[in-house]
Design a protein around this motif. Structure first.
Motif, PDB file in Angstrom:
ATOM      1  N   ASN A  19      -2.124  -3.622 -15.186  1.00 36.88           N
ATOM      2  CA  ASN A  19      -1.909  -2.508 -16.533  1.00 36.88           C
ATOM      3  C   ASN A  19      -0.810  -1.796 -16.840  1.00 36.88           C
ATOM      4  N   THR A  20      -0.091  -1.966 -17.832  1.00 40.90           N
ATOM      5  CA  THR A  20       0.988  -1.785 -18.339  1.00 40.90           C
ATOM      6  C   THR A  20       1.116  -0.165 -18.114  1.00 40.90           C
ATOM      7  N   THR A  21       0.062   0.812 -18.095  1.00 41.30           N
ATOM      8  CA  THR A  21       0.713   2.388 -18.339  1.00 41.30           C
ATOM      9  C   THR A  21       1.294   2.478 -16.908  1.00 41.30           C
ATOM     10  N   LEU A  22       0.274   1.744 -15.685  1.00 41.38           N
ATOM     11  CA  LEU A  22       0.467   2.061 -14.802  1.00 41.38           C
ATOM     12  C   LEU A  22       2.409   1.461 -14.119  1.00 41.38           C
ATOM     13  N   LEU A  23       2.416   0.700 -14.341  1.00 38.77           N
ATOM     14  CA  LEU A  23       3.549  -0.496 -14.261  1.00 38.77           C
ATOM     15  C   LEU A  23       4.590   1.032 -14.569  1.00 38.77           C
ATOM     16  N   ARG A  24       4.945   1.458 -16.053  1.00 42.52           N
ATOM     17  CA  ARG A  24       5.649   1.609 -17.253  1.00 42.52           C
ATOM     18  C   ARG A  24       5.965   3.038 -15.883  1.00 42.52           C
ATOM     19  N   ARG A  25       4.766   3.381 -15.527  1.00 47.06           N
ATOM     20  CA  ARG A  25       4.678   4.874 -14.396  1.00 47.06           C
ATOM     21  C   ARG A  25       5.313   4.559 -13.160  1.00 47.06           C
ATOM     22  N   ALA A  26       5.441   3.280 -12.923  1.00 43.60           N
ATOM     23  CA  ALA A  26       5.748   3.089 -11.679  1.00 43.60           C
ATOM     24  C   ALA A  26       7.598   2.461 -11.328  1.00 43.60           C
ATOM     25  N   LEU A  27       8.087   2.564 -13.268  1.00 41.68           N
ATOM     26  CA  LEU A  27       9.393   1.794 -13.182  1.00 41.68           C
ATOM     27  C   LEU A  27      10.058   2.966 -13.426  1.00 41.68           C
ATOM     28  N   ASP A  28       8.946   3.879 -13.432  1.00 37.76           N
ATOM     29  CA  ASP A  28       9.821   5.604 -13.562  1.00 37.76           C
ATOM     30  C   ASP A  28      10.204   6.642 -12.858  1.00 37.76           C
ATOM     31  N   ALA A  29       9.089   6.120 -12.179  1.00 34.46           N
ATOM     32  CA  ALA A  29       9.201   6.798 -10.611  1.00 34.46           C
ATOM     33  C   ALA A  29      10.687   5.771  -8.975  1.00 34.46           C
ATOM     34  N   LEU A  30      10.352   4.949  -9.355  1.00 34.19           N
ATOM     35  CA  LEU A  30      11.212   3.966  -8.526  1.00 34.19           C
ATOM     36  C   LEU A  30      12.800   3.379  -9.380  1.00 34.19           C
ATOM     37  N   PRO A  31      13.172   4.455 -10.153  1.00 35.27           N
ATOM     38  CA  PRO A  31      14.802   3.658 -10.644  1.00 35.27           C
ATOM     39  C   PRO A  31      15.009   2.959  -9.973  1.00 35.27           C
ATOM     40  N   SER A  32      15.575   3.202  -8.577  1.00 32.82           N
ATOM     41  CA  SER A  32      16.332   1.570  -8.305  1.00 32.82           C
ATOM     42  C   SER A  32      15.755   0.241  -7.420  1.00 32.82           C
ATOM     43  N   SER A  33      14.550   0.703  -8.185  1.00 36.67           N
ATOM     44  CA  SER A  33      14.016  -0.744  -8.064  1.00 36.67           C
ATOM     45  C   SER A  33      13.860  -1.824  -8.361  1.00 36.67           C
ATOM     46  N   GLN A  34      14.267  -3.005  -8.850  1.00 34.41           N
ATOM     47  CA  GLN A  34      14.015  -4.050  -9.620  1.00 34.41           C
ATOM     48  C   GLN A  34      12.534  -3.989  -9.582  1.00 34.41           C
ATOM     49  N   PHE A  35      11.633  -4.910 -10.707  1.00 32.26           N
ATOM     50  CA  PHE A  35      10.119  -5.253 -10.266  1.00 32.26           C
ATOM     51  C   PHE A  35      10.166  -6.461 -10.631  1.00 32.26           C
ATOM     52  N   MET A  36       9.132  -7.005  -9.966  1.00 33.38           N
ATOM     53  CA  MET A  36       8.952  -8.967 -10.669  1.00 33.38           C
ATOM     54  C   MET A  36       7.515  -9.258 -10.512  1.00 33.38           C
ATOM     55  N   GLN A  37       7.511  -9.899 -11.339  1.00 31.67           N
ATOM     56  CA  GLN A  37       5.273  -9.986 -11.236  1.00 31.67           C
ATOM     57  C   GLN A  37       6.024 -11.571 -10.847  1.00 31.67           C
ATOM     58  N   LEU A  38       4.867 -11.535  -9.656  1.00 34.27           N
ATOM     59  CA  LEU A  38       4.591 -13.717  -9.118  1.00 34.27           C
ATOM     60  C   LEU A  38       3.063 -13.530  -9.720  1.00 34.27           C
ATOM     61  N   TYR A  39       2.828 -14.387 -10.370  1.00 31.51           N
ATOM     62  CA  TYR A  39       1.560 -15.037 -11.244  1.00 31.51           C
ATOM     63  C   TYR A  39       1.136 -16.646 -10.035  1.00 31.51           C
ATOM     64  N   GLY A  40      -0.368 -16.351  -9.978  1.00 34.02           N
ATOM     65  CA  GLY A  40      -0.813 -17.286  -8.810  1.00 34.02           C
ATOM     66  C   GLY A  40      -2.241 -17.713  -8.433  1.00 34.02           C
ATOM     67  N   MET A  41      -2.212 -18.159  -7.433  1.00 30.15           N
ATOM     68  CA  MET A  41      -3.069 -18.395  -6.792  1.00 30.15           C
ATOM     69  C   MET A  41      -3.367 -19.216  -5.671  1.00 30.15           C
ATOM     70  N   THR A  42      -3.908 -18.976  -4.395  1.00 33.94           N
ATOM     71  CA  THR A  42      -3.984 -19.823  -3.464  1.00 33.94           C
ATOM     72  C   THR A  42      -3.514 -21.323  -3.356  1.00 33.94           C
ATOM     73  N   GLU A  43      -4.515 -21.680  -4.247  1.00 38.02           N
ATOM     74  CA  GLU A  43      -4.166 -22.559  -4.836  1.00 38.02           C
ATOM     75  C   GLU A  43      -2.831 -24.009  -4.767  1.00 38.02           C
ATOM     76  N   ILE A  44      -2.144 -22.312  -5.298  1.00 35.18           N
ATOM     77  CA  ILE A  44      -0.664 -23.134  -5.692  1.00 35.18           C
ATOM     78  C   ILE A  44       0.442 -22.740  -4.735  1.00 35.18           C
ATOM     79  N   ALA A  45      -0.089 -21.492  -3.342  1.00 31.91           N
ATOM     80  CA  ALA A  45       0.984 -21.546  -2.628  1.00 31.91           C
ATOM     81  C   ALA A  45       1.874 -20.710  -2.572  1.00 31.91           C
ATOM     82  N   PRO A  46       1.858 -19.165  -3.231  1.00 35.19           N
ATOM     83  CA  PRO A  46       0.687 -19.052  -4.045  1.00 35.19           C
ATOM     84  C   PRO A  46       1.591 -19.391  -5.962  1.00 35.19           C
ATOM     85  N   VAL A  47       2.479 -19.104  -5.770  1.00 28.83           N
ATOM     86  CA  VAL A  47       2.888 -18.712  -7.301  1.00 28.83           C
ATOM     87  C   VAL A  47       3.547 -19.806  -8.269  1.00 28.83           C
TER      88      VAL A  47
END
Length: 518
Positions: free
Chosen positions: A285-313
Motif C-alpha cells: 500500500n502507498t502509505t507504507l511505501l511512502r513511509r519507507a521512502l522517507d525512512a530510507l532516503p539513501s535507498s532506491q526502491f524498485m517493485q518487481l511484479y510477477g509470479m512463480t510461473e514466470i520465474a518470476p519477474v
C-alpha cells in the motif's frame, strides 16, 4: 548459459572474495566452487542422475545456497520445500515429483520420521546441522569431505532446473516446472529492466524456498555479489547485519518492510550502505511505501511484479518512479512496465479478446521465462498456458504510457449491485487510516446486492478505532458503494510464506459466522 556459470567466472576473477556469509562461517568463491563440486560428487555417489529431484527442508543458510548450485552442478532438479507446510503437505510435494533425497536442518529433524513413513520415494536424508548426524541420516560436512569433486553437468536451456510448489491462495499446491533458461533469462531481464547501483553484498531474508528468494540468489550470483544469509526473519538482526556487512541490496514483502520500520531501534542504525530495496510478491500500500521512502532516503526502491510461473519477474517499477519528481507522474501504484523479455496483454477473462487501453481484464504474459508447465498436471497446464500466453489470474489494466496496474485477483473481485469492486482498492483506503496495521477485504453474500464488501482488520498496537470510523474514513477516499459495509477485527490475518493474504481462509471462516454490521 547455465546457472552455475557465474561461479566458474567468480572463482577465476574474484577467488578470494567472499561468496557466502552465515553466522560465523565465511566462504570465498574459490572455496564455494570446490564445495558445490564435492556436493555434486556426493549426490552422484547417492545415485543422482540428470533430472532427479533433490529437496531441502530447512531455514535459510549458506548451505541452502550450496544445495541450490550443488544440485545444478550434479545435473539434478531442486525442490525447495515450504517450511510452513504441514507434514501432509510436505509429503504430498515430495511424493508428487518423486523426490528421493532430502536435506534437513535442526529445525525440521523431528519431521524426518513421519516423512519417511509417508514418502516411499525418499531414499536418503542428509543432515545439514552442525551436530552429529542422527541415526538414519548422512552428515552434510562429512559427505563433502569424503566425496570427490566432479565436473559440472552444465545443464542449460530447457533442461529442468526447479520444481517450485505454489503454496497458493487457493489451497491447491502445484509443482511449477522452471528450466535453466527460464531462471537465467528472467534474472538478466530483471537486472536490465531497472539498472541498480553496484552491489557487493546482498542480504537474503525472504525464504529461499520461495521464488522471490531464489530469484535474488540468481540475480546476485550473476553480479558476483556476497550472499549474506539470515536463517529467518528477525527485524533486529536484519538491521544490525545491514550495518555489519555493509549490505547494499535486499528483497522484502510488505509485511517484512513494515516490521523493520516498526522496530523500536530502527532510527539508531546507519543504513546508508543499503542502496537498493526490491519489493514484491504481495501488494504494497502507498502509505507504507511512502513511509519507507522517507525512512530510507539513501535507498532506491524498485517493485518487481510477477509470479512463480514466470520465474518470476514480469514487470518492474524502476527507482525513477519512486523519487519525488517521479511520483508526480502518478505511477507509484503501478506494478511497472513489462520486463525486456516479457510481453503483457490485458484480455477479457472469458473470450480472450484483448481489452482497450485503460480497461480492466486478465493479465496474460508471454516470453522465455514462462514456465514449462505444472508437474504431472496436464489439464492445469493447458488451462494456464493458452496459445503461448500465461494466464495469471490477476485483474489489471495498462495505461497510455504502457504501465501495468494490478487491480485485484480475478477471483477476489467483488460484484455488488452489478458494480465491479476491486478489493485492493478498498484495502488501500482502509490501510491509509493511521490505526490500521493490516487489512483484507472480501465479498460476502448479500440478499439484496449479491455481494457486499466485508473488511477484516488488525489494529496497530496502542491504537483504537471503531468500525464506523473506518467506514467514514473510506468514504473520504473512494465511492460509497465500494466502502466496507461490515467490519471484523482480528489479532492477525492469515498470510502465506510470501506475505500474500490467504483470503480463501478468511472466506472459509466467514461461511460459518455472521459479520457484525456497522
Amino acid at each position: 548459459m547455465h546457472l552455475t556459470q557465474s561461479f566458474h567466472k567468480a572463482a577465476i576473477e574474484r577467488p578470494d572474495a567472499y561468496a557466502t556469509v552465515f553466522a560465523e562461517r565465511r566462504v570465498t568463491f574459490a572455496q564455494f566452487i570446490e564445495r558445490i563440486s564435492r556436493l555434486g560428487g556426493a549426490f552422484h555417489a547417492l545415485g543422482v542422475t540428470h533430472g532427479d529431484r533433490i529437496g531441502m527442508l530447512a531455514l535459510n543458510s549458506d548451505r541452502y545456497i550450496e544445495y541450490i548450485f550443488g544440485t545444478f552442478w550434479a545435473g539434478g532438479v531442486i525442490n525447495p520445500v515450504n517450511t510452513r507446510w504441514s507434514v501432509n503437505e510436505i509429503a504430498y510435494s515430495l511424493n508428487d515429483c518423486g523426490t528421493e533425497i532430502l536435506l534437513v536442518d535442526d529445525a525440521f529433524l523431528k519431521l524426518v520420521g513421519p516423512l519417511r513413513e509417508q514418502c516411499p520415494c525418499l531414499r536418503e536424508v542428509i543432515y545439514c546441522g552442525d551436530g552429529e548426524p542422527p541415526a538414519g541420516t548422512r552428515g552434510y560436512e562429512q559427505l563433502l569431505r569424503s566425496s570427490p569433486a566432479v565436473r559440472d553437468a552444465f545443464r542449460s536451456g530447457n533442461d529442468l532446473a526447479a520444481i517450485l510448489y505454489t503454496g497458493g491462495t487457493t489451497g491447491a499446491p502445484k509443482g511449477v516446472m522452471l528450466s535453466h533458461a527460464n531462471l537465467l533469462c528472467n534474472a538478466l531481464s530483471a537486472l536490465a529492466a531497472a539498472p541498480r547501483p553496484v552491489v557487493e553484498a546482498t542480504l537474503h531474508i525472504a525464504p529461499l524456498f520461495h521464488v522471490g528468494g531464489l530469484a535474488l540468489v540468481v540475480q546476485s550470483a550473476l553480479r558476483q555479489a556476497k550472499h549474506v544469509v539470515l536463517p529467518n526473519f528477525d527485524p533486529g538482526a536484519i538491521l544490525s547485519t545491514i550495518v555489519e556487512e555493509s549490505v547494499n541490496e535486499t528483497f522484502v514483502v510488505a509485511t517484512m518492510l513494515q516490521a523493520i520500520l516498526d522496530h523500536p531501534t530502527f532510527g539508531s542504525y546507519n543504513l546508508t550502505s543499503l542502496t537498493s530495496v526490491l519489493y514484491g510478491a504481495a501488494p504494497m500500500n502507498t502509505t507504507l511505501l511512502r513511509r519507507a521512502l522517507d525512512a530510507l532516503p539513501s535507498s532506491q526502491f524498485m517493485q518487481l511484479y510477477g509470479m512463480t510461473e514466470i520465474a518470476p519477474v514480469a514487470a518492474v517499477l524502476p527507482a525513477s518512479c519512486h523519487t519525488p519528481d517521479g511520483q508526480k507522474l502518478g505511477k507509484l501504484k503501478a506494478a511497472g512496465r513489462p520486463a525486456p523479455i516479457c510481453e503483457i496483454r490485458i484480455v477479457d477473462p472469458e473470450s480472450g479478446e484483448e481489452r482497450p487501453t485503460g480497461s480492466v481484464g486478465e493479465v496474460v504474459v508471454r516470453g522465455p521465462s514462462v514456465m514449462l508447465g505444472y508437474w504431472n498436471k496436464p489439464e492445469e497446464t493447458a488451462k494456464a498456458l493458452r496459445d503461448g500466453w500465461m494466464h495469471t489470474g490477476d485483474a489489471g489494466y495498462m495505461d497510455k504510457d504502457g504501465y501495468l496496474f494490478i487491480t485485484d485477483r480475478i477471483k477476489d473481485m467483488i460484484i455488488s449491485g452489478g458494480e465491479n469492486i476491486y478489493s485492493t482498492e478498498v484495502e488501500n483506503a482502509v490501510l491509509s487510516h493511521p490505526a490500521v496495521q493490516d487489512c483484507a477485504v472480501v465479498g460476502i453474500p448479500d440478499p439484496k446486492w449479491g455481494e457486499s464488501v466485508h473488511a477484516v482488520l488488525v489494529v496497530r498496537e496502542n491504537h483504537t478505532v471503531t468500525a464506523e470510523e473506518v467506514i467514514q474514513h473510506c468514504r473520504q477516499l473512494i465511492a460509497g458503494y465500494k466502502c466496507p459495509r461490515s467490519i471484523e477485527f482480528r489479532v492477525e490475518l492469515p498470510h502465506s510464506a510470501a506475505g500474500k493474504l490467504l483470503k480463501y481462509k478468511l472466506r472459509e471462516a466467514l461461511r460459518n459466522s455472521q459479520p457484525r454490521e456497522a
